[in-house]
Design an enzyme around this catalytic site. Sequence first.
Site, mmCIF file in Angstrom:
data_model
loop_
_atom_site.group_PDB
_atom_site.id
_atom_site.type_symbol
_atom_site.label_atom_id
_atom_site.label_comp_id
_atom_site.label_asym_id
_atom_site.label_seq_id
_atom_site.Cartn_x
_atom_site.Cartn_y
_atom_site.Cartn_z
ATOM 1 N N TRP A 35 -17.918 -11.316 26.229
ATOM 2 C CA TRP A 35 -18.320 -11.531 24.837
ATOM 3 C C TRP A 35 -18.238 -10.253 24.006
ATOM 4 O O TRP A 35 -18.584 -9.172 24.481
ATOM 5 C CB TRP A 35 -19.762 -12.033 24.821
ATOM 6 C CG TRP A 35 -20.399 -12.046 23.478
ATOM 7 C CD1 TRP A 35 -21.048 -10.997 22.872
ATOM 8 C CD2 TRP A 35 -20.454 -13.135 22.541
ATOM 9 N NE1 TRP A 35 -21.499 -11.371 21.624
ATOM 10 C CE2 TRP A 35 -21.153 -12.678 21.405
ATOM 11 C CE3 TRP A 35 -19.977 -14.452 22.571
ATOM 12 C CZ2 TRP A 35 -21.389 -13.501 20.294
ATOM 13 C CZ3 TRP A 35 -20.222 -15.263 21.465
ATOM 14 C CH2 TRP A 35 -20.918 -14.788 20.345
ATOM 15 N N MET A 36 -17.835 -10.388 22.732
ATOM 16 C CA MET A 36 -17.855 -9.285 21.756
ATOM 17 C C MET A 36 -18.456 -9.780 20.452
ATOM 18 O O MET A 36 -18.140 -10.878 20.009
ATOM 19 C CB MET A 36 -16.421 -8.816 21.501
ATOM 20 C CG MET A 36 -16.232 -8.062 20.195
ATOM 21 S SD MET A 36 -14.504 -7.965 19.674
ATOM 22 C CE MET A 36 -14.046 -6.361 20.236
ATOM 23 N N ASP A 38 -20.442 -7.483 16.856
ATOM 24 C CA ASP A 38 -20.256 -6.470 15.803
ATOM 25 C C ASP A 38 -19.435 -5.236 16.182
ATOM 26 O O ASP A 38 -19.637 -4.670 17.262
ATOM 27 C CB ASP A 38 -21.600 -5.885 15.358
ATOM 28 C CG ASP A 38 -22.664 -6.899 15.090
ATOM 29 O OD1 ASP A 38 -22.386 -8.092 15.157
ATOM 30 O OD2 ASP A 38 -23.799 -6.480 14.810
ATOM 31 N N GLN A 54 -20.399 -4.535 20.127
ATOM 32 C CA GLN A 54 -21.419 -5.274 20.862
ATOM 33 C C GLN A 54 -20.702 -6.094 21.931
ATOM 34 O O GLN A 54 -19.761 -6.833 21.624
ATOM 35 C CB GLN A 54 -22.188 -6.187 19.894
ATOM 36 C CG GLN A 54 -23.085 -5.422 18.945
ATOM 37 C CD GLN A 54 -24.323 -4.897 19.658
ATOM 38 O OE1 GLN A 54 -25.263 -5.621 19.888
ATOM 39 N NE2 GLN A 54 -24.307 -3.615 20.015
ATOM 40 N N TRP A 62 -23.268 -14.487 24.327
ATOM 41 C CA TRP A 62 -24.073 -13.311 23.979
ATOM 42 C C TRP A 62 -25.129 -13.119 25.059
ATOM 43 O O TRP A 62 -25.653 -14.092 25.608
ATOM 44 C CB TRP A 62 -24.735 -13.562 22.617
ATOM 45 C CG TRP A 62 -25.452 -12.368 22.072
ATOM 46 C CD1 TRP A 62 -24.906 -11.372 21.320
ATOM 47 C CD2 TRP A 62 -26.835 -12.047 22.232
ATOM 48 N NE1 TRP A 62 -25.870 -10.442 21.015
ATOM 49 C CE2 TRP A 62 -27.059 -10.834 21.558
ATOM 50 C CE3 TRP A 62 -27.905 -12.658 22.885
ATOM 51 C CZ2 TRP A 62 -28.311 -10.212 21.509
ATOM 52 C CZ3 TRP A 62 -29.144 -12.049 22.839
ATOM 53 C CH2 TRP A 62 -29.343 -10.828 22.158
ATOM 54 N N SER A 98 -26.597 -2.910 17.690
ATOM 55 C CA SER A 98 -25.600 -2.249 16.833
ATOM 56 C C SER A 98 -26.047 -0.901 16.311
ATOM 57 O O SER A 98 -27.237 -0.612 16.201
ATOM 58 C CB SER A 98 -25.256 -3.166 15.661
ATOM 59 O OG SER A 98 -24.417 -4.182 16.124
ATOM 60 N N ARG A 159 -33.312 -2.636 12.841
ATOM 61 C CA ARG A 159 -32.124 -2.351 13.659
ATOM 62 C C ARG A 159 -30.879 -1.965 12.855
ATOM 63 O O ARG A 159 -30.842 -2.078 11.656
ATOM 64 C CB ARG A 159 -31.800 -3.566 14.534
ATOM 65 C CG ARG A 159 -31.517 -4.842 13.776
ATOM 66 C CD ARG A 159 -31.141 -5.964 14.752
ATOM 67 N NE ARG A 159 -31.017 -7.250 14.089
ATOM 68 C CZ ARG A 159 -31.998 -8.124 13.939
ATOM 69 N NH1 ARG A 159 -33.198 -7.866 14.418
ATOM 70 N NH2 ARG A 159 -31.790 -9.273 13.311
ATOM 71 N N ASP A 160 -29.870 -1.595 13.618
ATOM 72 C CA ASP A 160 -28.510 -1.339 13.130
ATOM 73 C C ASP A 160 -28.415 -0.066 12.277
ATOM 74 O O ASP A 160 -27.965 -0.105 11.117
ATOM 75 C CB ASP A 160 -27.968 -2.559 12.341
ATOM 76 C CG ASP A 160 -28.121 -3.868 13.109
ATOM 77 O OD1 ASP A 160 -28.244 -3.812 14.342
ATOM 78 O OD2 ASP A 160 -28.140 -4.933 12.467
ATOM 79 N N GLU A 213 -29.068 -7.411 8.073
ATOM 80 C CA GLU A 213 -28.513 -6.777 9.263
ATOM 81 C C GLU A 213 -27.393 -5.806 8.868
ATOM 82 O O GLU A 213 -26.778 -5.932 7.811
ATOM 83 C CB GLU A 213 -27.939 -7.839 10.216
ATOM 84 C CG GLU A 213 -28.991 -8.816 10.742
ATOM 85 C CD GLU A 213 -28.468 -9.702 11.869
ATOM 86 O OE1 GLU A 213 -27.433 -10.373 11.675
ATOM 87 O OE2 GLU A 213 -29.096 -9.721 12.946
HETATM 88 C C1 FRU Z 1 -25.465 -8.720 13.878
HETATM 89 C C2 FRU Z 1 -26.498 -8.480 14.973
HETATM 90 C C3 FRU Z 1 -27.196 -7.151 14.759
HETATM 91 C C4 FRU Z 1 -27.639 -6.800 16.137
HETATM 92 C C5 FRU Z 1 -26.517 -7.325 16.988
HETATM 93 C C6 FRU Z 1 -26.951 -7.866 18.318
HETATM 94 O O1 FRU Z 1 -24.468 -9.604 14.244
HETATM 95 O O2 FRU Z 1 -27.401 -9.546 15.018
HETATM 96 O O3 FRU Z 1 -28.240 -7.190 13.813
HETATM 97 O O4 FRU Z 1 -27.816 -5.420 16.287
HETATM 98 O O5 FRU Z 1 -25.894 -8.357 16.255
HETATM 99 O O6 FRU Z 1 -25.856 -8.161 19.120
#
Ligand code: FRU
Length: 475
Positions: A35-36, A38, A54, A62, A98, A159-160, A213
């Site tokens: 799986w891939m 972000d 990701q 996921w 991310s 996050r992110d 996000e």
């Molecule tokens: C966005 C997200 C981010 C998170 C990541 C988890 O697509 O939900 O906010 O860091 O994917 O895989």
Amino acid sequence: MTLHIADAEQVLTEKSDQLNTRWYPYYHLAARAGWMNDPNGLVWFDGWFHAFYQHHPYSTEWGPMHWGHARSRDLMRWEHLPVALAPEGPEDKDGCFSGSAVVNGNELALIYTGHKFHGDPSSEDNLYQVQCLATSRDGVNFTRKGQILDTPSGLHHFRDPKVWKEGEMWYMVVGARVEDTGQVRLYRSEDLHHWHEQGILAEAPHGMGYMWECPDFFTLDDKQVLMFSPQGMAAEGYANRNLFQSGYIVGRWQPGEKFIQESKFQELDHGHDFYAPQSFLAPDGRRIVIGWMDMWESPLPEQQDGWAGMFTLPRELVITPNNQLQMRPVHEVESLREEWYSWPVSTLKNKQLCVMHNCEAAEVIVTWDTSLSEAEQYGIALDDGMRLYIDNQAKRLILERNYPQHNLCGQRSIPMPTGDELNLRVFFDRSSVEVFVNDGEACLSSRIYPQQRQLNVFAWSGNAVLKECGAWNLR
Ligand code: FRU
């Protein structure tokens, strides 16, 4: 259970040999297997463009997030590298979410979200997201430096991180959820290790989402652009039709001051599949953006083939005087071109014509004379699964996919651009289409799952006039 990089590598080596490649991209980046989602840590370092992502190496769903890694000299031909980060904990024991990358002296620094539950993971009350650091000298092997910023008290979704340098200072934006309001928070640091709160850079007005996000904040010409992916915006007419959106607000900002917004939120791409875009600077000063060319909770038929998810083409961003962002494929894409085939057609009336027998990896260019085309519908069609056409009654340019066998049917569209001609530059890969309208005025990106790859041009209920049409096969 702690997941290590070596285990991931072993699984990826085994699984990448077993892929069914019927939909696996030729010139877009996808994971070796598994799986891939972000794009993460896009950066130029040591003569290479690096792209992280990701990644769940163990399945096509996921799961506990890792950072996959690839590098390229030209943004087109990617070389896979070992997984860069695994959720080895404790600060990221449930996932390396991310984040971004910066070059700090002779080191490459990854700043990412450590995702972890304290106790029962079925309750969000137990969720903590903290920002973490990992560094590397060789751009391949990373040393984990642990947590650099804790979850602000009372928050769970935080996050992110996207980090950049402004003068001597590092800045970082982080997406946050405060009850049901999405936010972008700003931080500052002198050394990437110690971070100081600088307040809320932007916050969702009513209806603009419960969580923002993947924020990104950058200067383009003399403006500042806040790009982010809001969750929880309602669809409105033709806008915001995907489950989650990705877009931007343009304004002005300087260190120490508030972000003064000059435009409303606008979607960056109008197709079915575009999320979590991240930008970076190329050494020649171009601001380039790459998105995840998929959408949460949308079927991914390639899961049955051993992989899931892919990136968009890298796109150069420009800003217009009226605060619109435009995207065009980076010029490096031209290095993929093989022979050019001009299509022997200039007008069409109530018919369709086959122009390519096997449209698999191709750049198609079609310029319609819209002032002379009065057909009710005219455009191109890939087998009977995908159509890109002008609806002259609705006055819209429509990207339609029709794969009932994969539970994927529906349209995305934009208002018919003004002017006497309409130029479409269309990139096909094995399971994707990206449409660039009038050199970047608009863009539509969607995943497609063709069974046959015959490309037709058509005009129904009237005639349509072509000024230019043809295709390059891409390597
Ligand atoms: C966005 C997200 C981010 C998170 C990541 C988890 O697509 O939900 O906010 O860091 O994917 O895989």
